[in-house]
Design a protein around this motif. Structure first.
Motif, PDB file in Angstrom:
ATOM      1  N   GLY A   1       0.824  -1.210   0.000  1.00 63.28           N
ATOM      2  CA  GLY A   1       0.000   0.000   0.000  1.00 63.28           C
ATOM      3  C   GLY A   1       0.855   1.255   0.000  1.00 63.28           C
ATOM      4  N   THR A   2       1.880   1.282   0.856  1.00 65.06           N
ATOM      5  CA  THR A   2       2.729   2.468   0.957  1.00 65.06           C
ATOM      6  C   THR A   2       3.478   2.709  -0.349  1.00 65.06           C
ATOM      7  N   LEU A   3       4.033   1.646  -0.926  1.00 64.86           N
ATOM      8  CA  LEU A   3       4.793   1.808  -2.176  1.00 64.86           C
ATOM      9  C   LEU A   3       3.892   2.343  -3.291  1.00 64.86           C
ATOM     10  N   VAL A   4       2.736   1.717  -3.478  1.00 69.46           N
ATOM     11  CA  VAL A   4       1.843   2.151  -4.559  1.00 69.46           C
ATOM     12  C   VAL A   4       1.369   3.581  -4.310  1.00 69.46           C
ATOM     13  N   SER A   5       0.936   3.840  -3.086  1.00 71.89           N
ATOM     14  CA  SER A   5       0.417   5.162  -2.772  1.00 71.89           C
ATOM     15  C   SER A   5       1.483   6.237  -2.946  1.00 71.89           C
ATOM     16  N   MET A   6       2.713   5.952  -2.515  1.00 77.91           N
ATOM     17  CA  MET A   6       3.759   6.968  -2.624  1.00 77.91           C
ATOM     18  C   MET A   6       4.129   7.244  -4.077  1.00 77.91           C
ATOM     19  N   LEU A   7       4.146   6.201  -4.908  1.00 72.19           N
ATOM     20  CA  LEU A   7       4.439   6.408  -6.328  1.00 72.19           C
ATOM     21  C   LEU A   7       3.391   7.348  -6.934  1.00 72.19           C
ATOM     22  N   VAL A   8       2.125   7.008  -6.662  1.00 72.95           N
ATOM     23  CA  VAL A   8       1.012   7.762  -7.237  1.00 72.95           C
ATOM     24  C   VAL A   8       0.957   9.194  -6.705  1.00 72.95           C
ATOM     25  N   THR A   9       1.113   9.356  -5.393  1.00 71.00           N
ATOM     26  CA  THR A   9       0.939  10.691  -4.809  1.00 71.00           C
ATOM     27  C   THR A   9       2.170  11.573  -5.013  1.00 71.00           C
ATOM     28  N   THR A  10       3.366  10.963  -5.089  1.00 64.07           N
ATOM     29  CA  THR A  10       4.558  11.769  -5.349  1.00 64.07           C
ATOM     30  C   THR A  10       4.465  12.370  -6.748  1.00 64.07           C
ATOM     31  N   LEU A  11       4.104  11.534  -7.714  1.00 67.07           N
ATOM     32  CA  LEU A  11       3.918  12.023  -9.079  1.00 67.07           C
ATOM     33  C   LEU A  11       2.898  13.159  -9.110  1.00 67.07           C
TER      34      LEU A  11
ATOM     35  N   THR B   1       2.160   7.713   5.536  1.00 69.64           N
ATOM     36  CA  THR B   1       1.302   6.780   4.798  1.00 69.64           C
ATOM     37  C   THR B   1       1.447   5.374   5.383  1.00 69.64           C
ATOM     38  N   PHE B   2       2.699   5.007   5.674  1.00 66.11           N
ATOM     39  CA  PHE B   2       2.998   3.695   6.261  1.00 66.11           C
ATOM     40  C   PHE B   2       2.235   3.511   7.574  1.00 66.11           C
ATOM     41  N   MET B   3       2.324   4.527   8.448  1.00 66.42           N
ATOM     42  CA  MET B   3       1.622   4.428   9.737  1.00 66.42           C
ATOM     43  C   MET B   3       0.108   4.353   9.508  1.00 66.42           C
ATOM     44  N   GLY B   4      -0.368   5.079   8.509  1.00 63.01           N
ATOM     45  CA  GLY B   4      -1.792   5.063   8.201  1.00 63.01           C
ATOM     46  C   GLY B   4      -2.272   3.671   7.826  1.00 63.01           C
ATOM     47  N   TYR B   5      -1.515   2.987   6.966  1.00 66.32           N
ATOM     48  CA  TYR B   5      -1.888   1.621   6.575  1.00 66.32           C
ATOM     49  C   TYR B   5      -1.762   0.667   7.762  1.00 66.32           C
ATOM     50  N   TRP B   6      -0.691   0.813   8.511  1.00 72.63           N
ATOM     51  CA  TRP B   6      -0.453  -0.110   9.634  1.00 72.63           C
ATOM     52  C   TRP B   6      -1.560   0.011  10.681  1.00 72.63           C
ATOM     53  N   ASN B   7      -2.036   1.239  10.907  1.00 77.04           N
ATOM     54  CA  ASN B   7      -3.038   1.467  11.954  1.00 77.04           C
ATOM     55  C   ASN B   7      -4.472   1.359  11.447  1.00 77.04           C
ATOM     56  N   ALA B   8      -4.666   1.201  10.133  1.00 77.32           N
ATOM     57  CA  ALA B   8      -6.008   1.269   9.549  1.00 77.32           C
ATOM     58  C   ALA B   8      -6.969   0.286  10.225  1.00 77.32           C
TER      59      ALA B   8
ATOM     60  N   PRO C   1      -8.653   1.670  -1.390  1.00 72.70           N
ATOM     61  CA  PRO C   1      -9.335   2.925  -1.024  1.00 72.70           C
ATOM     62  C   PRO C   1      -8.413   3.991  -0.452  1.00 72.70           C
ATOM     63  N   SER C   2      -7.209   3.614   0.019  1.00 74.36           N
ATOM     64  CA  SER C   2      -6.344   4.623   0.635  1.00 74.36           C
ATOM     65  C   SER C   2      -5.181   5.049  -0.257  1.00 74.36           C
ATOM     66  N   VAL C   3      -5.114   4.521  -1.486  1.00 77.37           N
ATOM     67  CA  VAL C   3      -3.979   4.854  -2.364  1.00 77.37           C
ATOM     68  C   VAL C   3      -3.953   6.342  -2.697  1.00 77.37           C
ATOM     69  N   ALA C   4      -5.109   6.884  -3.133  1.00 80.30           N
ATOM     70  CA  ALA C   4      -5.153   8.299  -3.526  1.00 80.30           C
ATOM     71  C   ALA C   4      -5.291   9.178  -2.285  1.00 80.30           C
ATOM     72  N   SER C   5      -4.270   9.152  -1.429  1.00 77.71           N
ATOM     73  CA  SER C   5      -4.316   9.942  -0.201  1.00 77.71           C
ATOM     74  C   SER C   5      -4.162  11.425  -0.528  1.00 77.71           C
ATOM     75  N   THR C   6      -5.224  12.194  -0.271  1.00 86.61           N
ATOM     76  CA  THR C   6      -5.157  13.622  -0.588  1.00 86.61           C
ATOM     77  C   THR C   6      -4.166  14.330   0.332  1.00 86.61           C
ATOM     78  N   THR C   7      -4.018  13.812   1.549  1.00 88.26           N
ATOM     79  CA  THR C   7      -3.042  14.408   2.469  1.00 88.26           C
ATOM     80  C   THR C   7      -1.636  14.264   1.911  1.00 88.26           C
ATOM     81  N   ALA C   8      -1.314  13.059   1.403  1.00 85.30           N
ATOM     82  CA  ALA C   8       0.023  12.823   0.857  1.00 85.30           C
ATOM     83  C   ALA C   8       0.259  13.703  -0.368  1.00 85.30           C
TER      84      ALA C   8
END
Lengths: 276, 295
Positions: free
Chosen positions: A81-91, A201-208, A145-152
Motif C-alpha cells: 500500500g505504501t509503495l503504490v500510494s507513494m508512487l502515485v501521490t509523489t507524481l 502513509t505507512f503508519m496510516g496503513y499499519w493502523n487502519a 481505497p487509501s492509495v489516492a491519499s489527498t493528504t500525501a
C-alpha cells in the motif's frame, strides 16, 4: 539572579518531563504487562518490572489467532500500500507543483475539497464498489481505497514547490525527457520529503481499522487492529489481558520506535544542497 | 520563439497528464465516484433495488433521537476535550520554544507519538486502565477516593472518552503550536522587551493573538475528526452505544446504521450531515483565516 534562573529552568524541564511520562506511560505499560499473567495485571498489587510470561502470552495469541500470519498480512498490506500510494501521490504532488497545464488548477481544488469530506462518509459506496469489483475480503480491497491519499498529495505538492525549476530547465536543454527529469532529478532531491510523507502513509496503513473492518471477514486475512478488536469484543471468552498486551508490545512498540528513529533521520531537506 | 514555447508547453502538458493520471484514476474511483454515489444514496432506499425516495432518509434521521444524541455527545466530547487540549499544548509548546532547550527534537517526537499510534491499540490500553480493578482505580483508591465506574456510569463514560481524546491530541496540537511559535519573529519579543513588557504581558499580547489562527485551525481539524470518532468508543464500549447511549458519536451511529441495521440510505443521510458540518467548518476557518491575512 543566577539561582533564580536555575530554578526556572529546573521547573521547565520538570513540566516537560511530566509530559514525557504521561505520553510514554501507555507504551511502557504495554511492554511490562505483556510479560505478566492476567491475575497480576488486574491483581491487587502493582507491578513495576518484567514478568516471565511473555512467551506464554504470545503463544496464546498464536494459538487463538495465528498471530504470525496476521502480522504477515499487516506487513504485506502496509508495504505494498505504501509503495503504490507513494508512487502515485509523489507524481501527483510534483506535477501539481511544477507544471502549468489545462485542468491542473481544477485538480488541485478538487483535491482540496475532497480533503474536507470525512473518510467515514465514503464507507458505504466504497464497500459497494469493491464488492462490485469482487474485491471484498481481499488484500487489494484493503489497499485500494487509501492509495489516492489527498493528504500525501498535498504534502508532496508543498515540498515540491521548493524544488528549483532551474534544474528542470537545464535538464531539458540537455535533452532529458520529463520522465527522466522526474526519476533522475526530482526523486533524489525530494527523497527526504518522500520518506517523511511515506512514513505517515505507512503508519496510516499499519493502523487502519475502518476499511479492513468492513472489507475483511475471513480471519485468515485479518490485520493486527482487527485481532485487537476481536480480543476486546469477544463475548465468548473473557479478555486475556496478557495476550492483548503481547500483541500491542509486538505490533505497536516496534513501529513507534521505528518511527522515532526514521523521523529523526528524515528531518533535513536536500533542496538547499541541490541548488548549489 | 512563441512557437517554440507553445510547442514546449503542450509537450509538457502531455507529460503532466501522463504523470498525474494514475492518481486521477484512483481519485475518481475511490473518492469522486463514492462521494457522488453516497450523495445519491442519501436520497434513495437501498435493497434489492435502488429507489429514489426524496428526503425520506433525512426526515427519518432527524426524527431519530439517537442521531440527536450522537451530535450532542460529539459536542460534549469536543467541549470537554478541546479547551484542556489547547491549554496543555500551549504550555508544552511555549516551554519547548524557550531558547537553549536540550532535547527539543526528542520531546517533540515523543509528544507526537500518539498521533501516529493505532487508536485501536491506544483505546485497548485505556480499556485496561479503566477496568474496575485497573490502573486508574488503583490510583483513585490510593488517593483515598471511591473507585470509579469508568465505563459503566454514563457521566464517567464520557469523561473516559474525553481523557483518551486529550491524550491522543495534545501532542499533535503541541507540534502545530510550536511551528506557529517558531514563525513569530524574535524581533517582536525583543522590541517588547525594550518597551519593558513583562514575560506574562508578552504572552498575552503577542503570543496568543499571533497564534490564534493556528489554534483555530487545530480546533476545526479536531472537530471534524471528532464527528467521525469511532475507533475509541468502539473499542472502549465493545461495540455498544455505552451506558444510556453515552458513547454514541456520529461515527458510531453511522457505522451501526450501515453494517448492523443495514440501512444504507439512512446511513448515507447521516454521512451527508457530517459532510455538510465538516465543509461548513472548513470554509468558516478558510474565511476567518483569510480575513486575518488580509489585515
Amino acid at each position: 539572579m543566577q539561582s533564580k534562573r536555575r530554578i526556572t529552568r529546573t521547573a521547565l524541564y520538570l513540566v516537560l518531563g511530566i509530559g514525557l511520562l504521561v505520553f510514554i506511560l501507555p507504551y511502557v505499560y504495554m511492554l511490562l504487562a505483556a510479560t505478566q499473567k492476567n491475575e497480576v495485571i488486574l491483581g491487587p498489587n502493582p507491578f513495576f518490572g518484567f514478568g516471565a510470561d511473555f512467551l506464554k502470552n504470545l503463544a496464546e495469541v498464536q494459538k487463538d489467532y495465528n498471530y504470525l500470519r496476521v502480522l504477515g498480512n499487516s506487513i504485506l498490506i502496509t508495504v505494498v500500500g505504501t509503495l503504490v500510494s507513494m508512487l502515485v501521490t509523489t507524481l501527483a504532488g510534483y506535477v501539481l507543483a511544477k507544471y502549468r497545464f489545462a485542468g491542473g488548477t481544477l485538480i488541485f481544488y478538487a483535491v482540496m475539497l475532497a480533503r474536507m469530506v470525512p473518510q467515514f462518509a465514503l464507507i458505504i459506496p466504497t464497500f459497494y464498489i469493491l464488492s462490485g469489483m469482487g474485491l471484498t475480503n481481499t488484500y487489494t480491497g484493503v489497499i485500494l481505497p487509501s492509495v489516492a491519499s489527498t493528504t500525501a498529495v498535498f504534502m508532496m505538492r508543498q515540498y515540491a514547490l521548493d524544488f528549483p525549476s532551474e534544474l528542470m530547465e537545464s535538464a531539458r536543454i540537455d535533452g532529458a525527457s520529463e520522465a527522466q527529469i522526474f526519476w533522475r532529478i526530482a526523486v533524489p532531491v525530494l527523497e527526504p520529503a518522500i520518506l517523511t510523507t511515506g512514513l505517515l502513509t505507512f503508519m496510516g496503513y499499519w493502523n487502519a481499522y475502518l476499511f479492513p473492518l468492513i472489507i475483511l471477514n475471513d480471519p485468515e486475512k485479518y490485520t493486527v487492529p482487527l485481532i485487537i478488536q476481536n480480543m476486546t469484543q469477544n463475548t465468548y471468552k473473557p479478555l486475556k489481558y496478557g495476550a492483548l498486551m503481547a500483541v500491542l508490545a509486538t505490533s505497536v512498540v516496534p513501529i513507534v520506535i521505528l518511527y522515532m528513529l526514521l523521523q529523526k533521520k528524515f528531518q533535513s531537506n536536500n533542496v538547499g544542497q541541490a541548488i548549489k | 520563439m512563441t512557437h517554440h514555447t507553445k510547442k514546449g508547453v503542450s509537450n509538457y502538458s502531455r507529460a503532466a497528464w501522463v504523470m498525474i493520471s494514475p492518481f486521477l484514476l484512483f481519485f475518481i474511483i475511490t473518492l469522486l465516484i463514492p462521494t457522488l454515489i453516497s450523495l445519491y444514496f442519501s436520497f434513495a432506499s437501498i435493497g434489492e433495488q435502488i429507489q429514489f425516495v426524496g428526503l425520506e432518509n433525512y426526515i427519518s434521521v432527524f426524527r431519530d433521537p439517537l442521531f440527536a444524541k450522537a451530535y450532542l455527545n460529539t459536542f460534549i466530547f469536543m467541549a470537554g476535550s478541546i479547551p484542556v487540549t489547547v491549554f496543555l499544548a500551549l504550555i508544552l509548546a511555549v516551554l519547548l520554544n524557550q531558547p537553549h532547550i536540550h532535547g527539543r527534537g526528542f520531546f517533540r517526537t515523543v509528544y507526537y507519538l500518539p498521533a501516529v499510534t493505532s487508536v485501536v491499540a491506544v483505546a485497548s490500553v485505556f480499556l485496561t486502565f479503566y477496568n474496575p480493578q485497573g490502573l486508574f482505580n488503583r490510583i483513585v483508591t490510593m488517593m483515598g477516593a471511591k473507585p470509579i465506574n469508568w465505563l459503566t456510569d454514563p457521566f464517567w463514560s464520557q469523561i473516559s472518552i474525553i481523557i483518551v481524546m486529550v491524550w491522543l491530541n495534545v501532542g499533535f496540537y503541541t507540534v502545530m503550536f510550536l511551528a506557529g511559535l517558531q514563525n513569530i519573529s524574535s524581533e517582536v519579543y525583543e522590541s517588547a522587551e525594550i518597551d519593558g513588557a513583562s514575560k506574562i504581558r508578552q504572552f498575552f499580547s503577542i503570543t496568543i493573538p499571533l497564534l490564534k489562527p493556528v489554534v483555530l485551525l487545530a480546533m476545526i481539524l479536531s472537530t471534524i475528526n471528532g464527528l467521525g470518532a469511532f475507533e475509541a468508543p468502539n473499542i472502549l464500549f465493545q461495540n455498544s452505544y455505552g451506558p444510556e447511549n453515552a458513547a454514541v458519536t456520529v461515527g458510531v451511529n453511522l457505522y451501526k446504521t450501515s453494517f448492523e441495521l443495514v440501512n444504507f440510505g439512512k446511513a448515507s443521510a447521516i454521512a451527508w450531515t457530517m459532510v455538510i458540518v465538516a465543509v461548513g467548518l472548513s470554509l468558516g476557518q478558510f474565511i476567518l483565516g483569510g480575513r486575518k491575512h488580509a489585515k
